[in-house]
Design an enzyme around this catalytic site. Structure first.
Site, mmCIF file in Angstrom:
data_model
loop_
_atom_site.group_PDB
_atom_site.id
_atom_site.type_symbol
_atom_site.label_atom_id
_atom_site.label_comp_id
_atom_site.label_asym_id
_atom_site.label_seq_id
_atom_site.Cartn_x
_atom_site.Cartn_y
_atom_site.Cartn_z
ATOM 1 N N ARG A 1 0.839 -1.208 0.000
ATOM 2 C CA ARG A 1 0.000 0.000 0.000
ATOM 3 C C ARG A 1 0.878 1.263 0.000
ATOM 4 N NH1 ARG A 1 -1.013 4.767 2.442
ATOM 5 N NH2 ARG A 1 -0.556 3.837 4.452
ATOM 6 N N ASP A 2 1.455 1.607 1.125
ATOM 7 C CA ASP A 2 2.201 2.865 1.224
ATOM 8 C C ASP A 2 3.458 2.856 0.351
ATOM 9 O OD1 ASP A 2 2.306 5.426 2.195
ATOM 10 O OD2 ASP A 2 3.306 4.917 4.073
ATOM 11 N N HIS B 1 4.612 5.008 12.696
ATOM 12 C CA HIS B 1 4.818 4.816 11.254
ATOM 13 C C HIS B 1 5.803 5.901 10.809
ATOM 14 C CE1 HIS B 1 2.907 4.344 7.042
ATOM 15 N NE2 HIS B 1 3.559 5.485 6.936
ATOM 16 N N HIS C 1 8.773 7.521 8.177
ATOM 17 C CA HIS C 1 9.449 7.601 6.890
ATOM 18 C C HIS C 1 10.897 7.987 7.180
ATOM 19 C CE1 HIS C 1 5.966 7.605 3.878
ATOM 20 N NE2 HIS C 1 5.459 7.272 5.043
ATOM 21 N N CYS D 1 6.069 10.634 -0.339
ATOM 22 C CA CYS D 1 4.898 11.452 -0.028
ATOM 23 C C CYS D 1 4.573 12.253 -1.277
ATOM 24 C CB CYS D 1 5.201 12.384 1.147
ATOM 25 S SG CYS D 1 3.883 13.579 1.456
ATOM 26 N N ASN E 1 9.524 5.159 3.109
ATOM 27 C CA ASN E 1 9.292 4.769 4.496
ATOM 28 C C ASN E 1 10.588 4.176 5.067
ATOM 29 O OD1 ASN E 1 6.721 4.722 2.997
ATOM 30 N ND2 ASN E 1 5.851 3.976 4.904
HETATM 31 MG MG MG Z 1 3.231 6.715 5.034
#
Ligand code: MG
Length: 312
Positions: free
Chosen positions: A13-14, A207, A209, A240, A249
């Site tokens: 996902r991210d 979470h 980065h 981002c 990340n």
């Molecule tokens: Mg993120």
């Protein structure tokens, strides 16, 4: 016995949502298989966002079908709105990530509504989730810094924690969306949450980065504050969309090596995780964003291996 830390891999996902080159459903599932073999037990598999906004996630339903063959893994999917919620539930997803930005400006740009409106939506989604017997984790994006509003105060994070808690019982992930947090900010949020809200820190995840190389320093602050759940992406994929040039990340392999070395138990096999990282690194044309793959398998990152004689 050493203490257990839960590593949540959010690569599908991210890690992928900002990659221009579309990764096939087959390759996403192959990566998930490699993560499963490495011992990762929680994976954020996809996002039920409109494909016009995030074309990389257009195969959310197909990914949701594909992951049904893996057992013993908790798969989550991001849902930005009620439509996303309905799609996720119809696809058999039982664990959802609902996102709210601490920064109101970011929430408007990312979700087209105010943070207050997102809280109202959370109330609705919580009601539905309780009826449907599914679980949610609420992700707070821009919890330390916003590309539009600048630094975010711990006060703002704790106020949103309180408002979220008043509406829902879910775990909350505090996210450094653009990688600009410092460890003292992490500590301040955790101290305030514990003292003001009497919130068990085990109900929080972090979470990070690694845009400015502070991902592991921030992880250490989180560990010292009692947090035992961290998100990361294999090969450090991600970024981002509002921060051009921002690297990804925190890399899962860097996080796991760090946790292992600090004596925490993750249940993850490093060699197999490096296989997953090597595979994931092939999804991007950018240089490798983590550290460990480069240190252990430089060739996988396009760096020539030194000759044996040069290693002495
Ligand atoms: Mg993120």
């Amino acid at each position: 016995m050493s203490e257990r830390v839960n590593v949540v891999d959010v690569t599908p996902r991210d890690g992928l949502q900002n990659e221009k080159e579309i990764v096939s459903t087959r390759d996403k599932l192959l990566l998930i298989e490699k993560l499963a073999l490495a011992g990762i037990r929680e994976i954020q598999a996809t996002s039920f966002v409109h494909p016009r906004w995030v074309p990389q996630m257009a195969d959310a339903e197909a990914v949701a079908v594909g992951i049904q063959r893996f057992s013993g893994i908790r798969f989550s999917a991001l849902v930005p709105n009620l439509k996303g919620y309905e799609r996720a539930i119809a696809s058999g997803i039982r664990f959802l990530e609902f996102v709210i930005a601490v920064s109101d400006t970011f929430n408007h740009k990312n979700l087209n509504r105010s943070t207050a409106e997102s809280l109202e939506l959370l109330t609705q989604v919580t009601k539905l989730a309780q009826q449907d017997d599914v679980e949610i984790r609420v992700g707070f994006s821009t919890a330390f810094h916003c590309p539009f509003e600048g630094e975010i105060s711990a006060r703002a994070v704790v106020d949103l924690l309180r408002a979220t808690r008043e509406r829902s019982p879910w775990r909350i992930a505090i996210c450094d969306t653009n990688g600009m947090a410092y460890p003292d900010q992490v500590t301040e949020v955790l101290v305030l949450a514990k003292s003001e809200l009497k919130m068990p820190v085990t109900e929080l995840a972090l979470h990070f980065h690694d845009t400015y190389g502070r991902g592991l320093a921030n992880t250490l602050a989180g560990l010292e504050g009692g947090v035992r759940e961290f998100d990361s992406t294999t090969a450090g994929l991600g970024g981002c969309p509002y921060c051009p040039g921002a690297s990804g990340n925190l890399a899962t392999e860097d996080l796991v090596a760090f946790l292992d070395g600090m004596g925490y138990e993750t249940g993850i096999d490093m060699e197999k995780l490096l296989d997953a990282a090597e595979f994931a690194n092939g999804f991007t044309s950018r240089p490798y964003q983590g550290h460990l793959l480069l240190a252990k398998r430089a060739g996988a990152c396009g760096v020539k291996q030194p000759k044996e004689s040069q290693l002495a």
